[in-house]
Scaffold this motif. Sequence first.
Motif, PDB file in Angstrom:
ATOM      1  N   GLY A 247     -18.899  -6.635 -18.881  1.00  0.00           N
ATOM      2  CA  GLY A 247     -19.351  -5.249 -19.035  1.00  0.00           C
ATOM      3  C   GLY A 247     -18.348  -4.321 -19.693  1.00  0.00           C
ATOM      4  O   GLY A 247     -18.339  -3.123 -19.415  1.00  0.00           O
TER       5      GLY A 247
ATOM      6  N   ASN B 276     -16.131  -1.701 -21.613  1.00  0.00           N
ATOM      7  CA  ASN B 276     -16.399  -0.404 -22.260  1.00  0.00           C
ATOM      8  C   ASN B 276     -17.729   0.190 -21.792  1.00  0.00           C
ATOM      9  O   ASN B 276     -18.357  -0.325 -20.876  1.00  0.00           O
ATOM     10  CB  ASN B 276     -16.345  -0.540 -23.786  1.00  0.00           C
TER      11      ASN B 276
ATOM     12  N   HIS C 164     -12.870   1.940 -22.952  1.00  0.00           N
ATOM     13  CA  HIS C 164     -12.347   2.200 -21.605  1.00  0.00           C
ATOM     14  C   HIS C 164     -10.866   1.824 -21.561  1.00  0.00           C
ATOM     15  O   HIS C 164     -10.427   0.918 -22.265  1.00  0.00           O
ATOM     16  CB  HIS C 164     -13.103   1.377 -20.560  1.00  0.00           C
TER      17      HIS C 164
ATOM     18  N   ASP D  20      -8.716  -0.146 -20.180  1.00  0.00           N
ATOM     19  CA  ASP D  20      -8.739  -1.331 -19.309  1.00  0.00           C
ATOM     20  C   ASP D  20      -8.099  -2.546 -19.964  1.00  0.00           C
ATOM     21  O   ASP D  20      -8.591  -3.663 -19.800  1.00  0.00           O
ATOM     22  CB  ASP D  20     -10.178  -1.674 -18.936  1.00  0.00           C
TER      23      ASP D  20
ATOM     24  N   ASP E 269     -16.653  -5.744 -14.202  1.00  0.00           N
ATOM     25  CA  ASP E 269     -16.464  -4.476 -14.901  1.00  0.00           C
ATOM     26  C   ASP E 269     -17.786  -3.745 -14.769  1.00  0.00           C
ATOM     27  O   ASP E 269     -18.816  -4.246 -15.221  1.00  0.00           O
ATOM     28  CB  ASP E 269     -16.104  -4.694 -16.370  1.00  0.00           C
TER      29      ASP E 269
ATOM     30  N   GLY F   2     -19.110  -1.359 -16.247  1.00  0.00           N
ATOM     31  CA  GLY F   2     -19.759  -0.825 -17.450  1.00  0.00           C
ATOM     32  C   GLY F   2     -19.818   0.686 -17.432  1.00  0.00           C
ATOM     33  O   GLY F   2     -18.797   1.349 -17.261  1.00  0.00           O
TER      34      GLY F   2
ATOM     35  N   TYR G   5     -15.835   5.370 -14.018  1.00  0.00           N
ATOM     36  CA  TYR G   5     -16.093   4.278 -14.967  1.00  0.00           C
ATOM     37  C   TYR G   5     -15.091   4.277 -16.112  1.00  0.00           C
ATOM     38  O   TYR G   5     -14.843   3.237 -16.711  1.00  0.00           O
ATOM     39  CB  TYR G   5     -17.537   4.352 -15.466  1.00  0.00           C
TER      40      TYR G   5
ATOM     41  N   HIS H 149     -11.000  -1.054 -13.047  1.00  0.00           N
ATOM     42  CA  HIS H 149     -11.005  -2.327 -13.773  1.00  0.00           C
ATOM     43  C   HIS H 149     -10.045  -3.336 -13.146  1.00  0.00           C
ATOM     44  O   HIS H 149      -9.117  -2.961 -12.427  1.00  0.00           O
ATOM     45  CB  HIS H 149     -10.641  -2.071 -15.235  1.00  0.00           C
TER      46      HIS H 149
END
Length: 633
Positions: free
Chosen positions: A334, A336, A425, A427, A443, A445, A458, A464
Amino acid sequence: MCPSPTRRAVILGAAGIPLAVHGATSAAGNWLLTDADQIEAAKTKAETNDWAKAALDSVLRNARQALQGSVELPDRGGQWPHWYSCMRDGVKLDTVSPTRHRCPECGTEYTGEPYDSVVLYGVHSRYAQSVRDLGLAFRFTGDAAYARRAGDILSAYATRYGTYKRHNTAGDDKVGGGRIMAQTLDESVWLIPVAWGYSLVRETLAVAVRARIENDLLVAAAELIREHRMGIHNIQCWKNSAVGCAGFAAGREDLVADAIDHPDRGFRAQIAKGVTGDGLWYEGSLGYHAYTMDALWPLAEAARHAGIDLYNNRMRSLWDAPLALAFPNGDPPGFNDNGGANLVNLGNLYEVAYARWQRPEYGRVAARSPRRNLQALLYGAVSVPEGPLVPEESRLLRASGFAMLRARGAVAAIRFGLHGGGHGHPDKLNLVTWGGGRMWGLDPGSINYGVPLHREWYRSTIAHNTVTVDGAVQADKDGQADQWNTGDGATTITASAASVYPGVHLIRTVTVRGNRIEDRFECASNAEHTYDWAFHAPGRLTTSLELKPGPERIAATNGYQHVESVASGRPAGDFWARWEAGGATFTLRIKGAEPAEVFTGAAPGKNPADRVPLLIIRRRGHNAVFDATHEFA
Ligand SMILES: [Zn+2]
Ligand SMILES: [Zn+2]
C-alpha cells in the motif's frame, strides 16, 4: 469550428510527423470507444460467453433505466468526494437523503455544504454513464429511442453547462475548478464517457443540435480543462484523454493535437517522462499507477480509431509494474497515497493490454477477473490463457525504488526510493510482508484527503514499518538499493536512506527464504538520537515481554498522538511478538543486544476505524541495530 466530413487536415506532431487526423475519422466516423466491427464481434461473444453476455446485459440494463423518467439536471455542479468523511474518525459517510449524511461509525449526522453537493457529484456521474450506455445500447440494438434519450441528456447539458458556476474544492471560481465537478480532474473523468456517448449517437442528431452539443458542452468543457495547465501528472493524463476525446468527437484537431502532442503535457510526453525505466508511474503508488492506466487508454483507443497508434513499448511497461509488485493474492503493497488496486480488480485494463499486445501474462490477469466488464466485451479475446497471476521470481525496480522479494512461504516488499511527488509518504525502508497465505506487515495506504487524519497519521513516518528518528517525520528524500542477490530460493536486498534525517544513515538488509524473513535495520550517526523501529500488522498481538499499561500517549505529534491503548516495558535479552489472525500466526523474534524500551499499541489501518496492533522498539545512542526474524505459520 464545425467539422466537415470531407475535409482532411494534417497536423504535425511533436517530432514533425503528420498525425493524419482526418475530419472524417475525427468526427462522424470515429466512435472513440469502439467501432461497428467491434460491436458485431461483441454481439457474437455475448451469444456464446456468459461473461460477455453479463457485460452486455449490464450496458443494456443501464440504458433501459436511463429511458425512465424525465431528464432533470441538478441546479449546480458537484463537490469533491474527499470531503465525504466524518471529521471525527475519518470514516466515509452514508447518504441518508440528498441533504442528510451520516457516519456509520459514530452516528454523527452532517448537513449542508459541501456534503449536499458531493451527492450531486454522484448524480452528474450517473448521467455521464447513462450517455455512454445509451450510445452503446443504440449501436447494439439499433433502437433509436436510446439515441434520442442520449441526445436529450446531451442537449440539456449543452444548455446548462455555461450556467453552472466554475468552482474548485473550496467553492472558489478559479482555474483548476470545473463546472460539473469541483476539479478539472473530475470534469475530465465526467467528460470522457459523455464524448463516447455523443460520438455513438452523433449521426442521429440534427445538425443544429450537434453544433450546440459540440460547441457549448464538449469544446466548452475541453477549453475549461485545457486552461488548467499541469506537467507530468496522473491528473494531466485524465485531462488529455478528456480534451482529446472531446476533440475527436467535435472534429477539433487542435484539441486532439494538444492532448496528444503538447511537448510539456501531452499524452506522448506523459509516457516518455512519467513512466520510470522499470514501468512504474513516477508517483510511486500502485493506486495512482492504475489510475493513470485508467486515464491513458481512452485516448489511445480514440486515437487508434483515427489511425494513430499511441500503444508504444514504454506505455506497455505500465502493465508490467503491477505484476512485478503484486503479492500472491494480487494485492499491491500500500505504499504512498493508495486506495488499493488488487490485480484482479484491474482485469478490465488487462483486457485492453491483452488485446493490443497479446502477452500471456496480461491475458492471465484478465482470466482471473470475472471478465464482466466493458473492455472485455468490446476488446476481449474469446479465450484467455490460464496460469499464475503473479511472477514467482523476485523483482528489483531500481529506478522507482521498490523491490519485491519472493520465496515459497514468505514475500516482502520494500520501498527505498523515488519519493513520488505530492502523493509520496515519508516511509523510506518501509517493509510490507506476506506469509502463511495472508498479508501481515501493513502499509495502510490513504483515506479521503479531506480528513485531517490523512495528513496526521497516514502521512506520518511512525505509521510505517520503518525507523522514525527523534519522533520526527522523514524528509521527502530518496534512498537507494545498495545490493541485490537472488537465486537458490533466497533473495537479499540491502537498501539505504542517507538523507531522510540529517546526519543519520539508515540501512536495511532483508533476506527472504522459505517461510522466513531476516530483517536487520542499522542506524548510524555522529550524534545521539532516539530510534523507533515500528511494525504494524493486523490480528491479536501477544508478546513474551511483561508490559504495563501506559503511558497515555507515546508523544503528542507526528502521528504518535493516534497510537492508542499503549503498554510499555523494558526487555532484558531476546524477545518475541506474535500476531494471530484467521488461524495463521506471524512471529517476530527480536535480538536484544542493546538496551531498549518497547511499546505496543493500536492505530488506524486501511479503514480509519480499524485499530491495528503495532510494536515499537526504541533505542537511544549514536547507533542502533534492530535484528528481527519474521516467521510465518
Ligand atoms: Zn464518525
Ligand atoms: Zn504509506
